[in-house]
Design a protein around this motif. Structure first.
Motif, PDB file in Angstrom:
ATOM      1  N   HIS A 158      -2.615   2.011  -3.925  1.00 37.97           N
ATOM      2  CA  HIS A 158      -1.527   2.974  -4.065  1.00 37.97           C
ATOM      3  C   HIS A 158      -0.515   2.470  -5.088  1.00 37.97           C
ATOM      4  O   HIS A 158      -0.251   1.263  -5.165  1.00 37.97           O
ATOM      5  CB  HIS A 158      -0.785   3.145  -2.738  1.00 37.97           C
ATOM      6  N   LEU A 175       3.474   3.089  -5.803  1.00 36.87           N
ATOM      7  CA  LEU A 175       4.672   3.605  -5.175  1.00 36.87           C
ATOM      8  C   LEU A 175       5.844   3.445  -6.129  1.00 36.87           C
ATOM      9  O   LEU A 175       5.868   2.528  -6.963  1.00 36.87           O
ATOM     10  CB  LEU A 175       4.965   2.834  -3.874  1.00 36.87           C
ATOM     11  N   ILE A 209      11.186   5.389  -0.971  1.00 40.57           N
ATOM     12  CA  ILE A 209       9.895   5.133  -1.615  1.00 40.57           C
ATOM     13  C   ILE A 209       9.099   6.423  -1.667  1.00 40.57           C
ATOM     14  O   ILE A 209       9.003   7.146  -0.672  1.00 40.57           O
ATOM     15  CB  ILE A 209       9.104   4.053  -0.853  1.00 40.57           C
ATOM     16  N   SER A 223       5.305   7.965  -2.853  1.00 36.02           N
ATOM     17  CA  SER A 223       3.928   7.646  -3.230  1.00 36.02           C
ATOM     18  C   SER A 223       3.566   8.423  -4.490  1.00 36.02           C
ATOM     19  O   SER A 223       3.677   9.645  -4.522  1.00 36.02           O
ATOM     20  CB  SER A 223       2.985   8.019  -2.084  1.00 36.02           C
ATOM     21  N   MET A 232      -2.796   7.573  -4.998  1.00 37.07           N
ATOM     22  CA  MET A 232      -3.728   6.806  -4.183  1.00 37.07           C
ATOM     23  C   MET A 232      -5.070   6.864  -4.902  1.00 37.07           C
ATOM     24  O   MET A 232      -5.536   7.948  -5.260  1.00 37.07           O
ATOM     25  CB  MET A 232      -3.879   7.379  -2.780  1.00 37.07           C
ATOM     26  N   GLN A 235       0.738   7.731   2.253  1.00 35.40           N
ATOM     27  CA  GLN A 235       1.756   7.495   3.266  1.00 35.40           C
ATOM     28  C   GLN A 235       3.066   8.110   2.798  1.00 35.40           C
ATOM     29  O   GLN A 235       3.427   8.027   1.624  1.00 35.40           O
ATOM     30  CB  GLN A 235       1.948   5.988   3.476  1.00 35.40           C
ATOM     31  N   PHE A 249       7.034   7.984   3.173  1.00 32.44           N
ATOM     32  CA  PHE A 249       8.050   7.040   3.625  1.00 32.44           C
ATOM     33  C   PHE A 249       9.354   7.741   3.990  1.00 32.44           C
ATOM     34  O   PHE A 249       9.753   8.731   3.362  1.00 32.44           O
ATOM     35  CB  PHE A 249       8.345   6.013   2.532  1.00 32.44           C
TER      36      PHE A 249
END
Lengths: 109, 114
Positions: A33, A35, A43, A45, A48, B103, B105
């Protein structure tokens, strides 16, 4: 020893420059990933990846599984790209991340 | 959809106290992971919960604990606070268990221990 290594640690660029951030890892992974963290902590993303290349706007991420290496490219950089960019991997075991130490990017107008 | 929320956003405690932080994942997400971020150590994985079960745990002392409720909200607790526990605590949510996925956050809770 860090499972994930990033370079460079700090990067200053002029607006419009092409930027590359590199990430190497030493463990078997199911995904990598990229970020982005802005001052203040949030944060986001960006990508991926488990193979190949992905593009989103001016951002391009590539991964070479055999060489255990990934790169994040920013084309036509802009001051709003100034942030910390973090490489993280999902090891083959589990859903947690191992993180790189981050690359602090400053783009000067 | 509302994003991941964390409460409180800022917290000041003194050494020896305990603290509880809360994380509400995106609706429909059942996985919650917790991370600690400090200037010296960077981001480190604390633990991951899925369907109220701890699936993975990072290399932190037993003073750090967590739980997940049936509505997927998660709490983490730090007992007997030490100065070194001052950090940004982030949680992230996902849909899956055990597989790689994006994910999401939360904004983090910034804890200062005096």
């Amino acid at each position: 020893k860090n499972e994930v290594e990033q370079s460079p640690q700090n990067l200053t660029a002029q607006e419009g420059e092409f930027i590359t951030i590199n990430c190497s890892y030493s463990v078997g992974i199911s995904a990598l990933h990229w970020l982005q963290q802005h001052p203040g902590g949030g944060i986001v993303s960006l990508f991926m990846l488990s193979s190949g290349k992905k593009k989103h706007g001016r951002l391009i991420a590539t991964i070479n599984i055999q060489e255990k290496h990934s790169s994040l490219h920013i084309t036509a950089s802009h001051p709003r790209d100034s942030a910390v960019y973090i490489c993280a991997v999902n090891p083959n075991t589990g859903n947690q991340f191992y993180f790189g130490t981050g690359t602090s990017l400053t783009v000067i107008p | 959809k509302a994003g991941v929320t964390q409460t409180p956003r800022y917290l000041i405690k003194t050494r020896g106290q305990q603290v509880t932080l809360s994380c509400s994942p995106i609706s429909g997400h059942r996985s919650v992971s917790w991370y600690q971020q400090t200037p010296g150590q960077g981001l480190q994985f604390l633990f991951e919960y899925f369907s109220e079960t701890q699936r993975n745990k990072g290399n932190f002392p037993g003073r750090f604990s967590g739980r997940q409720f049936s509505n997927s909200r998660s709490e983490m607790n730090v007992s007997t606070l030490e100065l070194g526990d001052s950090a940004l605590y982030l949680c992230a949510s996902g849909r899956l268990a055990g597989g790689p996925e994006t994910q999401y956050f939360g904004p983090g809770t910034r804890l200062l221990v005096l």
